[in-house]
Write a protein that holds these residues in place. Sequence first.
Motif, PDB file in Angstrom:
ATOM      1  N   GLY A   4      32.330  50.933  30.590  1.00  0.00           N
ATOM      2  CA  GLY A   4      30.803  50.651  30.706  1.00  0.00           C
ATOM      3  C   GLY A   4      30.370  49.677  29.395  1.00  0.00           C
ATOM      4  N   SER A   5      31.151  49.845  28.263  1.00  0.00           N
ATOM      5  CA  SER A   5      31.009  48.694  27.465  1.00  0.00           C
ATOM      6  C   SER A   5      31.558  47.169  27.930  1.00  0.00           C
ATOM      7  N   VAL A   6      32.531  47.269  28.700  1.00  0.00           N
ATOM      8  CA  VAL A   6      33.233  46.172  29.092  1.00  0.00           C
ATOM      9  C   VAL A   6      32.102  45.469  30.056  1.00  0.00           C
ATOM     10  N   LEU A   7      31.625  46.174  30.858  1.00  0.00           N
ATOM     11  CA  LEU A   7      30.737  45.919  32.051  1.00  0.00           C
ATOM     12  C   LEU A   7      29.593  45.262  31.396  1.00  0.00           C
ATOM     13  N   ASP A   8      29.187  45.687  30.287  1.00  0.00           N
ATOM     14  CA  ASP A   8      27.768  45.278  29.588  1.00  0.00           C
ATOM     15  C   ASP A   8      28.330  43.817  29.031  1.00  0.00           C
ATOM     16  N   LEU A   9      29.366  43.597  28.653  1.00  0.00           N
ATOM     17  CA  LEU A   9      29.875  42.459  28.247  1.00  0.00           C
ATOM     18  C   LEU A   9      29.990  41.364  29.000  1.00  0.00           C
ATOM     19  N   ARG A  11      28.727  41.307  32.184  1.00  0.00           N
ATOM     20  CA  ARG A  11      27.552  41.000  33.046  1.00  0.00           C
ATOM     21  C   ARG A  11      26.581  39.756  32.727  1.00  0.00           C
ATOM     22  N   PRO A  12      26.355  39.629  31.596  1.00  0.00           N
ATOM     23  CA  PRO A  12      25.645  38.395  31.324  1.00  0.00           C
ATOM     24  C   PRO A  12      26.094  37.041  32.086  1.00  0.00           C
ATOM     25  N   ASP A  13      27.396  36.975  32.301  1.00  0.00           N
ATOM     26  CA  ASP A  13      28.095  35.923  32.687  1.00  0.00           C
ATOM     27  C   ASP A  13      28.643  35.931  34.242  1.00  0.00           C
ATOM     28  N   PHE A  14      28.757  37.419  34.480  1.00  0.00           N
ATOM     29  CA  PHE A  14      29.370  37.544  35.705  1.00  0.00           C
ATOM     30  C   PHE A  14      28.202  38.904  36.394  1.00  0.00           C
ATOM     31  N   PRO A  15      27.018  38.312  36.954  1.00  0.00           N
ATOM     32  CA  PRO A  15      26.266  39.739  37.342  1.00  0.00           C
ATOM     33  C   PRO A  15      26.613  40.407  38.496  1.00  0.00           C
ATOM     34  N   VAL A  45      39.962  44.009  22.964  1.00  0.00           N
ATOM     35  CA  VAL A  45      39.439  42.663  23.274  1.00  0.00           C
ATOM     36  C   VAL A  45      40.288  41.775  24.125  1.00  0.00           C
ATOM     37  N   ALA A  46      41.638  41.960  24.035  1.00  0.00           N
ATOM     38  CA  ALA A  46      42.537  41.199  25.103  1.00  0.00           C
ATOM     39  C   ALA A  46      42.169  41.604  26.274  1.00  0.00           C
ATOM     40  N   ASP A  47      41.993  42.927  26.767  1.00  0.00           N
ATOM     41  CA  ASP A  47      41.681  43.266  27.979  1.00  0.00           C
ATOM     42  C   ASP A  47      40.254  42.479  28.504  1.00  0.00           C
ATOM     43  N   CYS A  48      39.477  42.469  27.767  1.00  0.00           N
ATOM     44  CA  CYS A  48      38.310  41.860  27.975  1.00  0.00           C
ATOM     45  C   CYS A  48      38.345  40.371  28.212  1.00  0.00           C
ATOM     46  N   GLU A  49      39.071  39.645  27.762  1.00  0.00           N
ATOM     47  CA  GLU A  49      39.487  38.443  27.912  1.00  0.00           C
ATOM     48  C   GLU A  49      40.180  38.062  28.844  1.00  0.00           C
ATOM     49  N   ARG A  50      41.098  38.777  29.216  1.00  0.00           N
ATOM     50  CA  ARG A  50      41.823  38.735  30.780  1.00  0.00           C
ATOM     51  C   ARG A  50      40.778  38.962  31.991  1.00  0.00           C
ATOM     52  N   LEU A  51      40.169  39.834  31.652  1.00  0.00           N
ATOM     53  CA  LEU A  51      38.979  40.007  32.638  1.00  0.00           C
ATOM     54  C   LEU A  51      38.266  38.825  32.866  1.00  0.00           C
ATOM     55  N   ARG A  52      37.877  38.265  31.782  1.00  0.00           N
ATOM     56  CA  ARG A  52      36.968  37.293  31.893  1.00  0.00           C
ATOM     57  C   ARG A  52      37.656  35.912  32.650  1.00  0.00           C
ATOM     58  N   PHE A  53      39.099  35.897  32.240  1.00  0.00           N
ATOM     59  CA  PHE A  53      39.846  34.703  32.843  1.00  0.00           C
ATOM     60  C   PHE A  53      39.833  35.129  34.163  1.00  0.00           C
ATOM     61  N   VAL A  54      40.310  36.256  34.871  1.00  0.00           N
ATOM     62  CA  VAL A  54      40.210  36.549  36.040  1.00  0.00           C
ATOM     63  C   VAL A  54      38.899  36.198  36.906  1.00  0.00           C
ATOM     64  N   LEU A  55      37.833  36.732  36.262  1.00  0.00           N
ATOM     65  CA  LEU A  55      36.601  36.643  37.034  1.00  0.00           C
ATOM     66  C   LEU A  55      36.113  35.082  37.127  1.00  0.00           C
ATOM     67  N   THR A  56      36.367  34.333  36.246  1.00  0.00           N
ATOM     68  CA  THR A  56      35.977  32.902  36.212  1.00  0.00           C
ATOM     69  C   THR A  56      36.994  32.126  37.118  1.00  0.00           C
ATOM     70  N   ALA A  57      38.367  32.323  37.205  1.00  0.00           N
ATOM     71  CA  ALA A  57      39.267  31.983  38.237  1.00  0.00           C
ATOM     72  C   ALA A  57      38.495  31.917  39.701  1.00  0.00           C
ATOM     73  N   GLN A  58      38.271  33.508  39.689  1.00  0.00           N
ATOM     74  CA  GLN A  58      37.773  33.553  41.110  1.00  0.00           C
ATOM     75  C   GLN A  58      36.490  33.009  41.511  1.00  0.00           C
ATOM     76  N   ARG A  90      33.868  27.980  30.031  1.00  0.00           N
ATOM     77  CA  ARG A  90      33.293  27.972  31.622  1.00  0.00           C
ATOM     78  C   ARG A  90      32.602  29.017  32.244  1.00  0.00           C
ATOM     79  N   ALA A  91      32.579  30.357  31.636  1.00  0.00           N
ATOM     80  CA  ALA A  91      32.118  31.125  32.098  1.00  0.00           C
ATOM     81  C   ALA A  91      30.553  31.204  31.885  1.00  0.00           C
ATOM     82  N   HIS A  92      30.264  30.502  30.533  1.00  0.00           N
ATOM     83  CA  HIS A  92      28.729  30.200  30.232  1.00  0.00           C
ATOM     84  C   HIS A  92      28.298  28.946  31.024  1.00  0.00           C
TER      85      HIS A  92
END
Length: 266
Positions: A4-9, A11-15, A45-58, A90-92
């Motif tokens: 849930g905390s990851v989702l909150d981090l 969602r501002p960039d990936f609604p 934190v590393a997991d969150c950054e990997r998720l951000r990388f994946v979602l940005t690439a998609q 890039r996410a921002h």
Amino acid sequence: MSIGSVLDLLRPDFPDVTISKIRFLEAEGLIRPERTPSGYRRFSVADCERLRFVLTAQRDQYLPLKVIKEQLEAIDSGAATLGVREARARAHSGRAGASESVSPVTDSEHPATPGGNRNGAAAPRRLGVVPSEISPDDLRFDHEIRLTRADLLAQAAIDETFLNDLIRANLITPGAAGFFDGDAVTLARTARAMAEFGLEARHLRAFKLAADREAALVAQIAAPIAKSRDAGARARAEETVRELAALSLTLHTCLVKSSVRTSLGG
């Protein structure tokens, strides 16, 4: 941190990101959060950054999961780094940087890497990305839109005769209850615009037949995934269908452009 905390981090960039999406990416091996003794996920934190990388690439590059996973494997092997600052920037910036490839960067550019190391290995080859205006998310079905025949006629600005022609040509098919979806409006408007060039509904059947063949090929690839008995099989199959469909649309556009250019002597 919890899912849930990851989702909150994120969602501002990936609604559109959801817990189900994060779980799906975990099932695909793109992230590997730790588990507590009671079985709950704990993300670093590393997991969150990997998720951000994946979602940005998609989102920005429409890369299929297979390609993103290949890039992450290069990161894990130490051949490249995640490029956290680049991915976050890039996410921002949203889609503003869509003309550039989201790819791992070398250790010389970023000294630290979540999940990677510094071994001086050469960076992996850059993966070419075909630009496209279609993303897999654009191919999600909206089951909530139900239009009556009158609604379709009004929104598409067509008459009964033209709609009947489209239905007879099997270009538009009403649902079991006689309602139409939102795509029927877009299709009818497009057919109306093409009619101004002298193309009647019967001429558009060639597009329908080609689309059916492409859909059958995509379904053939996704069917074994959907029939799997493991959890999340249905979601993975739907994700595969959307990714392949988006890629097929890009390929179709390129092929049509090439053929038109050739026919015009370009």
